[in-house]
Scaffold this active site. Structure first.
Site, PDB file in Angstrom:
ATOM      1  N   ARG A   1      -8.524   0.170   3.998  1.00  0.00           N
ATOM      2  CA  ARG A   1      -7.487   1.028   3.404  1.00  0.00           C
ATOM      3  C   ARG A   1      -6.206   0.250   3.151  1.00  0.00           C
ATOM      4  O   ARG A   1      -5.434   0.614   2.259  1.00  0.00           O
ATOM      5  CB  ARG A   1      -7.110   2.169   4.362  1.00  0.00           C
ATOM      6  CG  ARG A   1      -8.237   2.995   4.863  1.00  0.00           C
ATOM      7  CD  ARG A   1      -7.666   3.981   5.847  1.00  0.00           C
ATOM      8  NE  ARG A   1      -6.960   4.961   5.061  1.00  0.00           N
ATOM      9  CZ  ARG A   1      -7.351   6.199   4.939  1.00  0.00           C
ATOM     10  NH1 ARG A   1      -8.397   6.619   5.591  1.00  0.00           N
ATOM     11  NH2 ARG A   1      -6.687   7.025   4.195  1.00  0.00           N
TER      12      ARG A   1
ATOM     13  N   LYS B   1       0.833  -1.210   0.000  1.00  0.00           N
ATOM     14  CA  LYS B   1       0.000   0.000   0.000  1.00  0.00           C
ATOM     15  C   LYS B   1       0.865   1.258   0.000  1.00  0.00           C
ATOM     16  O   LYS B   1       0.640   2.176  -0.800  1.00  0.00           O
ATOM     17  CB  LYS B   1      -0.889   0.030   1.245  1.00  0.00           C
ATOM     18  CG  LYS B   1      -1.518   1.394   1.494  1.00  0.00           C
ATOM     19  CD  LYS B   1      -2.330   1.451   2.766  1.00  0.00           C
ATOM     20  CE  LYS B   1      -1.596   1.911   3.985  1.00  0.00           C
ATOM     21  NZ  LYS B   1      -1.520   3.344   4.218  1.00  0.00           N
ATOM     22  N   ASN B   2       1.853   1.303   0.890  1.00  0.00           N
ATOM     23  CA  ASN B   2       2.603   2.553   1.031  1.00  0.00           C
ATOM     24  C   ASN B   2       3.550   2.819  -0.144  1.00  0.00           C
ATOM     25  O   ASN B   2       4.043   3.932  -0.308  1.00  0.00           O
ATOM     26  CB  ASN B   2       3.331   2.601   2.376  1.00  0.00           C
ATOM     27  CG  ASN B   2       2.345   2.808   3.522  1.00  0.00           C
ATOM     28  OD1 ASN B   2       1.187   3.186   3.285  1.00  0.00           O
ATOM     29  ND2 ASN B   2       2.779   2.549   4.740  1.00  0.00           N
TER      30      ASN B   2
ATOM     31  N   ASP C   1       4.000   0.575  12.054  1.00  0.00           N
ATOM     32  CA  ASP C   1       2.726   0.077  11.531  1.00  0.00           C
ATOM     33  C   ASP C   1       2.413  -1.343  12.014  1.00  0.00           C
ATOM     34  O   ASP C   1       1.296  -1.818  11.838  1.00  0.00           O
ATOM     35  CB  ASP C   1       2.732   0.089   9.994  1.00  0.00           C
ATOM     36  CG  ASP C   1       2.915   1.490   9.448  1.00  0.00           C
ATOM     37  OD1 ASP C   1       2.575   2.442  10.165  1.00  0.00           O
ATOM     38  OD2 ASP C   1       3.409   1.623   8.311  1.00  0.00           O
TER      39      ASP C   1
ATOM     40  N   CYS D   1      -5.434   8.308   8.275  1.00  0.00           N
ATOM     41  CA  CYS D   1      -5.518   7.785   9.639  1.00  0.00           C
ATOM     42  C   CYS D   1      -4.985   8.814  10.614  1.00  0.00           C
ATOM     43  O   CYS D   1      -3.779   9.076  10.669  1.00  0.00           O
ATOM     44  CB  CYS D   1      -4.700   6.485   9.748  1.00  0.00           C
ATOM     45  SG  CYS D   1      -5.549   5.057   9.074  1.00  0.00           S
TER      46      CYS D   1
ATOM     47  N   ARG E   1      -0.086  14.761  12.366  1.00  0.00           N
ATOM     48  CA  ARG E   1       1.040  14.310  11.533  1.00  0.00           C
ATOM     49  C   ARG E   1       1.450  15.473  10.625  1.00  0.00           C
ATOM     50  O   ARG E   1       0.917  15.660   9.542  1.00  0.00           O
ATOM     51  CB  ARG E   1       0.628  13.070  10.734  1.00  0.00           C
ATOM     52  CG  ARG E   1       0.335  11.894  11.649  1.00  0.00           C
ATOM     53  CD  ARG E   1      -0.402  10.788  10.951  1.00  0.00           C
ATOM     54  NE  ARG E   1       0.411  10.046  10.004  1.00  0.00           N
ATOM     55  CZ  ARG E   1      -0.088   9.155   9.151  1.00  0.00           C
ATOM     56  NH1 ARG E   1      -1.376   8.909   9.124  1.00  0.00           N
ATOM     57  NH2 ARG E   1       0.718   8.531   8.322  1.00  0.00           N
TER      58      ARG E   1
HETATM   59  N1  EPU Z   1       7.040  14.214  10.740  1.00  0.00           N
HETATM   60  C1  EPU Z   1       7.220  15.534  11.015  1.00  0.00           C
HETATM   61  N2  EPU Z   1       7.218  16.421   9.962  1.00  0.00           N
HETATM   62  C2  EPU Z   1       7.042  16.019   8.671  1.00  0.00           C
HETATM   63  C3  EPU Z   1       6.860  14.668   8.395  1.00  0.00           C
HETATM   64  C4  EPU Z   1       6.862  13.775   9.449  1.00  0.00           C
HETATM   65  O1  EPU Z   1       7.368  15.926  12.162  1.00  0.00           O
HETATM   66  O2  EPU Z   1       7.059  16.889   7.784  1.00  0.00           O
HETATM   67  C5  EPU Z   1       7.066  13.228  11.836  1.00  0.00           C
HETATM   68  C6  EPU Z   1       5.746  12.476  11.989  1.00  0.00           C
HETATM   69  O3  EPU Z   1       4.835  13.190  12.786  1.00  0.00           O
HETATM   70  C7  EPU Z   1       6.196  11.174  12.594  1.00  0.00           C
HETATM   71  C8  EPU Z   1       7.567  10.940  11.948  1.00  0.00           C
HETATM   72  O4  EPU Z   1       8.002  12.221  11.497  1.00  0.00           O
HETATM   73  O5  EPU Z   1       6.360  11.307  13.973  1.00  0.00           O
HETATM   74  C9  EPU Z   1       7.582   9.974  10.788  1.00  0.00           C
HETATM   75  O6  EPU Z   1       6.568  10.313   9.849  1.00  0.00           O
HETATM   76  P1  EPU Z   1       6.680   9.979   8.292  1.00  0.00           P
HETATM   77  O7  EPU Z   1       6.676  11.247   7.527  1.00  0.00           O
HETATM   78  O8  EPU Z   1       7.773   9.006   8.075  1.00  0.00           O
HETATM   79  O9  EPU Z   1       5.285   9.265   8.062  1.00  0.00           O
HETATM   80  P2  EPU Z   1       4.416   9.341   6.750  1.00  0.00           P
HETATM   81  O10 EPU Z   1       5.284   9.421   5.553  1.00  0.00           O
HETATM   82  O11 EPU Z   1       3.347  10.357   6.889  1.00  0.00           O
HETATM   83  C10 EPU Z   1       4.421   6.791   6.294  1.00  0.00           C
HETATM   84  C11 EPU Z   1       3.384   5.726   6.158  1.00  0.00           C
HETATM   85  C12 EPU Z   1       2.785   5.417   7.518  1.00  0.00           C
HETATM   86  C13 EPU Z   1       3.894   5.014   8.477  1.00  0.00           C
HETATM   87  C14 EPU Z   1       4.986   6.091   8.531  1.00  0.00           C
HETATM   88  C15 EPU Z   1       6.185   5.698   9.368  1.00  0.00           C
HETATM   89  C16 EPU Z   1       2.557   6.153   3.947  1.00  0.00           C
HETATM   90  C17 EPU Z   1       1.448   6.617   3.080  1.00  0.00           C
HETATM   91  N3  EPU Z   1       2.350   6.193   5.254  1.00  0.00           N
HETATM   92  O12 EPU Z   1       3.728   7.931   6.792  1.00  0.00           O
HETATM   93  O13 EPU Z   1       1.908   4.338   7.309  1.00  0.00           O
HETATM   94  O14 EPU Z   1       3.358   4.828   9.757  1.00  0.00           O
HETATM   95  O15 EPU Z   1       5.448   6.373   7.195  1.00  0.00           O
HETATM   96  O16 EPU Z   1       6.778   4.561   8.852  1.00  0.00           O
HETATM   97  O17 EPU Z   1       3.593   5.735   3.452  1.00  0.00           O
HETATM   98  C18 EPU Z   1       0.072   2.958   7.785  1.00  0.00           C
HETATM   99  O18 EPU Z   1       0.393   2.307   6.776  1.00  0.00           O
HETATM  100  O19 EPU Z   1      -0.770   2.560   8.632  1.00  0.00           O
HETATM  101  C19 EPU Z   1       0.730   4.234   8.007  1.00  0.00           C
HETATM  102  C20 EPU Z   1       0.224   5.151   8.824  1.00  0.00           C
END
Ligand code: EPU
Length: 417
Positions: free
Chosen positions: A397, A22-23, A304, A116, A121
């Site tokens: 999802r 998915k991601n 996750d 989610c 975030r």
């Molecule tokens: N963060 C910031 N600022 C940013 C971006 C992130 O402070 O600009 C913080 C977040 O709040 C968090 C950490 O950095 O504490 C990591 O966040 P990241 O940006 O890596 O998460 P994401 O890219 O929004 C993806 C996955 C998530 C997964 C996270 C961590 C996708 C679409 N989503 O989210 O997947 O938990 O990486 O591995 O790729 C899920 O599949 O259930 C899911 C939520």
């Protein structure tokens, strides 16, 4: 609203085949619009987030054709259309349209993403990256407006290791003028998957999988064909479900290297694991050791999978401590597990789980995708009674064919409503 009904207590047995990640999919689909000619994605998961993305690309003028596990995106008549509301609000990963549209047209208007919401975030690191490349970014009434007269390569140090920011900056920089360096980049396999697609489209990206990524911008990108990597989170969920039900399951179509953190923890608990080339066999035992789990960025134990893992840890003989270093409060599932009889205490960013308390059937609510997976696993362990999980839309999802997959493994699970 549909609910999932689970009459648990049966060991899972058989083979489950894992679909594409998915991601990865939610980044690869928008990445396709950077090309001038059609891109075909194979091993596409059949998920609601992917369906929403299909609609988003259509709104942008792309022609999208789909079969069960394949998508072709023809971006020939793509336009830069503002998307301040509507479908963008339905999924978190709509933020990838910011980088993709910026890279393709030098402008994007995208409503702040939904998805989610287990905790706030932020996307400040994505914006920092776009600004470093020369874009002007403003928030106008809840929509992010991004505009650049010319995108120019830059050196960008990420203050937090972010999957989304790393991918979004790669998307924007792939067609920028000059060289972009991302320092403190995330290393998740999904990032490598996106770079593999972009490089097949003609991009020049090196260093993915390390903390320094180098992107040499190119003038244009072309279509190609790409097969999406298997979903390591889905795979981990089935591995944990097999262990929790004391089953015997072959989890097929996985990259065992991506599963190392989960495999190591399950072995430490006493689960029997056999790795094959593209499959992992998980055999449960009657008794498990408690373990401490720290959810970290890749290659650490994935955040996750920490919620499904919590359900398994309720089955261990003793106290386990589960700490999430990626999200400080991804524990909305804990009160629901407690309703089922679990003995869990939250302390800061840790869940202290006293295992060995038998769970019982209850009506519980999934508040997000992985919380849903945790509750399904908990339900599968309960012998006697029917566990009723609401919030199925979250589970849809990220887990395609969940009910049919678990039924094939011998579970009694069905949708109602
Ligand atoms: N963060 C910031 N600022 C940013 C971006 C992130 O402070 O600009 C913080 C977040 O709040 C968090 C950490 O950095 O504490 C990591 O966040 P990241 O940006 O890596 O998460 P994401 O890219 O929004 C993806 C996955 C998530 C997964 C996270 C961590 C996708 C679409 N989503 O989210 O997947 O938990 O990486 O591995 O790729 C899920 O599949 O259930 C899911 C939520």
């Amino acid at each position: 609203m549909e609910t999932l009904m689970i009459a648990g207590g049966r060991p899972l047995k058989g083979t489950v085949t894992i679909s594409g990640a998915k991601n990865s999919a939610v980044a690869l689909v928008p990445a396709a619009i950077l090309a001038e000619t059609p891109v075909t994605l194979d091993n596409l998961p059949d998920l609601s987030d992917v369906a929403i993305y299909t609609e988003l690309l259509t709104e942008l003028g792309a022609v999208v054709s789909r079969t069960a596990d394949q998508m072709t995106v023809d971006p020939t008549s793509l336009r830069s259309v503002p998307l301040p509301n509507g479908n963008v609000k339905k999924l978190r990963a709509s933020y990838y349209l910011m980088g993709a549209l910026l890279g393709r047209f030098g402008e994007a208007v995208i409503g702040l993403p939904g998805g989610c919401n287990f905790e706030p975030r932020p996307i400040d690191q994505h914006i920092k990256g776009f600004e470093a490349l020369g874009a002007r970014v403003t928030n106008e009434g809840g929509a992010i407006h991004i505009r650049a007269s010319r995108l120019t390569g830059a050196k960008i140090y990420l203050d937090v290791v972010s999957v989304g920011a790393t991918i979004n900056i790669m998307l924007a920089a792939a067609r920028a003028k000059g060289v972009t360096i991302i320092e403190n980049a995330a290393k998740e396999p999904e990032i490598i998957d996106v770079a593999t697609l972009l490089n097949s489209m003609g991009a020049q990206i090196k260093g993915v999988g390390t903390e320094t990524i180098r992107i040499e911008g190119v003038d244009s990108l072309h279509g190609c064909r790409h097969s999406i990597i298997p979903d390591r989170i889905q795979a981990g969920t089935y591995m944990i479900a097999a262990a929790a039900t004391r089953g015997d399951v072959i989890v097929d179509n996985v990259i065992p290297k991506h599963m190392e953190a989960v495999t190591a923890k399950l072995l430490e608990m006493g689960v029997q694991i056999t790795e094959m080339d593209e499959a992992i066999r998980v055999v449960g035992r009657p008794d498990y050791e408690p373990v401490d789990v720290k959810a970290l960025v890749y290659p650490g134990f994935a955040t996750d999978i920490q919620s499904p893992m919590a359900s398994l840890l309720t089955q261990a003989n003793g106290v386990s401590i589960l700490t999430d270093y990626v999200y400080s409060n991804r524990f909305k599932y804990v009160p629901e597990l407690i309703r089922m009889g679990a003995n869990i205490r939250l302390e800061g960013r840790s869940a202290v789980i006293q295992g060995g308390t038998p769970l019982s059937a209850a009506k519980v609510t999934a508040t997000d995708l992985r919380a849903g997976a945790a509750l399904v696993i908990a339900g599968l362990t309960v012998g006697g009674g029917v566990t009723e999980v609401s919030g199925v839309e979250f589970i849809d999802r990220g887990y395609d064919n969940l009910v049919s997959n678990l039924s094939m493994l011998g579970a009694e699970i069905w949708r109602q409503g």
